[in-house]
Design a protein around this motif. Structure first.
Motif, PDB file in Angstrom:
ATOM      1  N   ASP A  20       6.363  -3.076  -6.613  1.00 59.24           N
ATOM      2  CA  ASP A  20       6.165  -2.104  -7.690  1.00 59.24           C
ATOM      3  C   ASP A  20       4.870  -2.323  -8.471  1.00 59.24           C
ATOM      4  O   ASP A  20       4.595  -1.599  -9.434  1.00 59.24           O
ATOM      5  CB  ASP A  20       7.347  -2.104  -8.678  1.00 59.24           C
ATOM      6  N   ALA A  21       4.087  -3.317  -8.056  1.00 53.93           N
ATOM      7  CA  ALA A  21       2.785  -3.551  -8.702  1.00 53.93           C
ATOM      8  C   ALA A  21       1.642  -3.048  -7.831  1.00 53.93           C
ATOM      9  O   ALA A  21       0.530  -2.842  -8.325  1.00 53.93           O
ATOM     10  CB  ALA A  21       2.592  -5.038  -8.989  1.00 53.93           C
ATOM     11  N   VAL A  22       1.908  -2.889  -6.536  1.00 57.32           N
ATOM     12  CA  VAL A  22       0.918  -2.343  -5.605  1.00 57.32           C
ATOM     13  C   VAL A  22       1.509  -1.103  -4.954  1.00 57.32           C
ATOM     14  O   VAL A  22       2.717  -0.852  -5.034  1.00 57.32           O
ATOM     15  CB  VAL A  22       0.515  -3.378  -4.525  1.00 57.32           C
ATOM     16  N   ARG A  23       0.680  -0.342  -4.297  1.00 62.50           N
ATOM     17  CA  ARG A  23       1.152   0.870  -3.626  1.00 62.50           C
ATOM     18  C   ARG A  23       2.110   0.498  -2.498  1.00 62.50           C
ATOM     19  O   ARG A  23       2.038  -0.599  -1.933  1.00 62.50           O
ATOM     20  CB  ARG A  23      -0.029   1.668  -3.073  1.00 62.50           C
ATOM     21  N   GLU A  24       2.998   1.433  -2.185  1.00 63.21           N
ATOM     22  CA  GLU A  24       4.017   1.179  -1.165  1.00 63.21           C
ATOM     23  C   GLU A  24       3.395   0.787   0.168  1.00 63.21           C
ATOM     24  O   GLU A  24       3.865  -0.128   0.847  1.00 63.21           O
ATOM     25  CB  GLU A  24       4.897   2.416  -0.980  1.00 63.21           C
ATOM     26  N   VAL A  25       2.316   1.475   0.542  1.00 61.44           N
ATOM     27  CA  VAL A  25       1.663   1.181   1.817  1.00 61.44           C
ATOM     28  C   VAL A  25       1.079  -0.236   1.811  1.00 61.44           C
ATOM     29  O   VAL A  25       1.091  -0.927   2.835  1.00 61.44           O
ATOM     30  CB  VAL A  25       0.555   2.226   2.129  1.00 61.44           C
ATOM     31  N   THR A  26       0.588  -0.695   0.646  1.00 63.65           N
ATOM     32  CA  THR A  26       0.057  -2.051   0.526  1.00 63.65           C
ATOM     33  C   THR A  26       1.181  -3.077   0.606  1.00 63.65           C
ATOM     34  O   THR A  26       1.052  -4.122   1.262  1.00 63.65           O
ATOM     35  CB  THR A  26      -0.708  -2.225  -0.795  1.00 63.65           C
ATOM     36  N   TYR A  27       2.297  -2.770  -0.045  1.00 63.09           N
ATOM     37  CA  TYR A  27       3.427  -3.702  -0.041  1.00 63.09           C
ATOM     38  C   TYR A  27       3.968  -3.892   1.376  1.00 63.09           C
ATOM     39  O   TYR A  27       4.400  -4.988   1.743  1.00 63.09           O
ATOM     40  CB  TYR A  27       4.529  -3.213  -0.972  1.00 63.09           C
ATOM     41  N   ARG A  28       3.932  -2.832   2.156  1.00 63.52           N
ATOM     42  CA  ARG A  28       4.413  -2.941   3.540  1.00 63.52           C
ATOM     43  C   ARG A  28       3.556  -3.922   4.339  1.00 63.52           C
ATOM     44  O   ARG A  28       4.042  -4.562   5.279  1.00 63.52           O
ATOM     45  CB  ARG A  28       4.433  -1.561   4.209  1.00 63.52           C
ATOM     46  N   LYS A  29       2.292  -4.059   3.981  1.00 63.03           N
ATOM     47  CA  LYS A  29       1.420  -5.029   4.654  1.00 63.03           C
ATOM     48  C   LYS A  29       1.838  -6.459   4.310  1.00 63.03           C
ATOM     49  O   LYS A  29       1.793  -7.348   5.163  1.00 63.03           O
ATOM     50  CB  LYS A  29      -0.035  -4.785   4.259  1.00 63.03           C
ATOM     51  N   TYR A  30       2.254  -6.675   3.058  1.00 60.18           N
ATOM     52  CA  TYR A  30       2.783  -7.993   2.680  1.00 60.18           C
ATOM     53  C   TYR A  30       4.066  -8.288   3.454  1.00 60.18           C
ATOM     54  O   TYR A  30       4.300  -9.433   3.880  1.00 60.18           O
ATOM     55  CB  TYR A  30       3.049  -8.048   1.179  1.00 60.18           C
ATOM     56  N   GLU A  31       4.891  -7.264   3.643  1.00 58.66           N
ATOM     57  CA  GLU A  31       6.128  -7.447   4.404  1.00 58.66           C
ATOM     58  C   GLU A  31       5.829  -7.816   5.854  1.00 58.66           C
ATOM     59  O   GLU A  31       6.553  -8.616   6.458  1.00 58.66           O
ATOM     60  CB  GLU A  31       6.972  -6.179   4.338  1.00 58.66           C
ATOM     61  N   MET A  32       4.762  -7.250   6.404  1.00 53.58           N
ATOM     62  CA  MET A  32       4.359  -7.593   7.773  1.00 53.58           C
ATOM     63  C   MET A  32       3.919  -9.051   7.852  1.00 53.58           C
ATOM     64  O   MET A  32       4.245  -9.757   8.811  1.00 53.58           O
ATOM     65  CB  MET A  32       3.225  -6.673   8.227  1.00 53.58           C
ATOM     66  N   THR A  33       3.188  -9.508   6.830  1.00 46.68           N
ATOM     67  CA  THR A  33       2.784 -10.918   6.775  1.00 46.68           C
ATOM     68  C   THR A  33       4.011 -11.814   6.722  1.00 46.68           C
ATOM     69  O   THR A  33       4.089 -12.834   7.427  1.00 46.68           O
ATOM     70  CB  THR A  33       1.887 -11.163   5.545  1.00 46.68           C
ATOM     71  N   TYR A  34       4.984 -11.439   5.914  1.00 42.38           N
ATOM     72  CA  TYR A  34       6.239 -12.200   5.787  1.00 42.38           C
ATOM     73  C   TYR A  34       6.940 -12.328   7.141  1.00 42.38           C
ATOM     74  O   TYR A  34       7.362 -13.423   7.539  1.00 42.38           O
ATOM     75  CB  TYR A  34       7.130 -11.499   4.770  1.00 42.38           C
TER      76      TYR A  34
END
Length: 304
Positions: A20-34
């Motif tokens: 909720d601090a970054v755009r949804e598309v950006t957050y999905r990139k963090y999820e990919m890293t995870y």
């Protein structure tokens, strides 16, 4: 040091600081890293992190990814570990002096067209049938807009009297419930000067359209749909196949070759700083600098 596994810490960190601090598309990139951390180092604990174990993680990831993707992966993890260091969860920064590797880049599509190729593409556009993807392609070529910025345009964004286009939102075409969304960053909110031909074309095109509705949205939009359409146009014009994002690169490259300053190009593209522009178009800038050096040498040689 903490016995918590790296992937567990990273998951907690991204939920706390990024959700909720970054755009949804950006957050999905963090999820990919995870997910990649779980895949490559499921048992790696925070207390076992060292420059060696971290470098191994990067090297394992680099075996199947290109260098730029590895760099993004590294930046995500590094950000979380810097916070872990400040919180005393780890004692040293394991990411210090990390070496970024990556597999050899595959064959990429042409990044931008030259002026002659652009003209051939524009000559093949059909601009007498009302709102269509041809107008969309024309506008990005003339303005360098991002795909999501162009999708979000409404008639009220055009100021035909001042020949400007106001960029203040994007269209979140990737989510299930597509709709207006904020711009990529504050620098992306900008006014772009339009040439008189584009003003005339779009003043006619937008007549009778709802002021607050996106001009180009009629149903669910996919980036691939427009890219495939553009590919057919390129083949018909007998020019290199380029993506919609490549039209943005084309716009910037034509301006640079025309002698427009890097600062002006950066503002027009909505880059947050000139470094982004310089890195993206380094090859063009170097070519122009070589041309400038030739001019300088010829001028100096003429001084006797």
């Amino acid at each position: 040091m903490s016995e918590v596994k790296l992937h567990r810490y990273f998951d907690d960190w991204m939920n706390l600081y990024k959700k909720d601090a970054v755009r949804e598309v950006t957050y999905r990139k963090y999820e990919m890293t995870y997910r990649q951390i779980i895949l490559l180092a499921p048992e790696l604990r925070m207390c076992d992190l060292s420059r060696l174990t971290y470098q191994k993680l990067l090297n394992d990831y680099a075996e199947t990814h290109e260098r730029q993707t590895v760099m993004d992966f590294h930046r995500h993890i590094k950000s979380s570990l810097i916070d872990a260091l400040e919180e005393g969860i780890i004692e040293r920064d394991p990411t210090r002096k990390a070496i970024i590797k990556g597999k050899k880049s595959g064959k990429h599509k042409t990044k931008f067209l030259n002026q002659h190729e652009v003209q051939l593409l524009l000559d093949h556009l059909s601009l007498d049938e009302g709102v269509n993807w041809d107008y969309f392609i024309l506008l990005i070529t003339k303005t360098g807009l991002r795909f999501s910025e162009a999708l979000a345009l409404t008639p009220t964004d055009f100021d035909f009297a001042r020949q400007t286009l106001n960029i203040n939102k994007t269209w979140d075409y990737k989510s299930q419930e597509a709709g207006f969304a904020p711009t990529k960053n504050l620098s992306s909110m900008r006014k772009i000067q339009l040439d008189w031909q584009t003003v005339i074309q779009f003043s006619q095109l937008t007549k009778g359209l709802a002021d607050d509705k996106p001009i180009f949205i009629r149903s669910k939009i996919y980036n691939d749909t427009v890219n495939h359409y553009l590919e057919r146009l390129c083949k018909r014009a007998d020019i290199p196949v380029i993506s919609v994002h490549g039209l943005r690169h084309t716009h910037a490259s034509l301006l640079l070759y025309a002698g427009v300053s890097i600062a002006s190009v950066a503002r027009r593209l909505g880059h947050s700083n000139m470094n982004t522009t310089q890195q993206t178009y380094l090859h063009i800038i170097q070519e122009l600098e070589n041309q400038d050096n030739d001019k300088v040498m010829k001028h100096l040689a003429s001084l006797i």
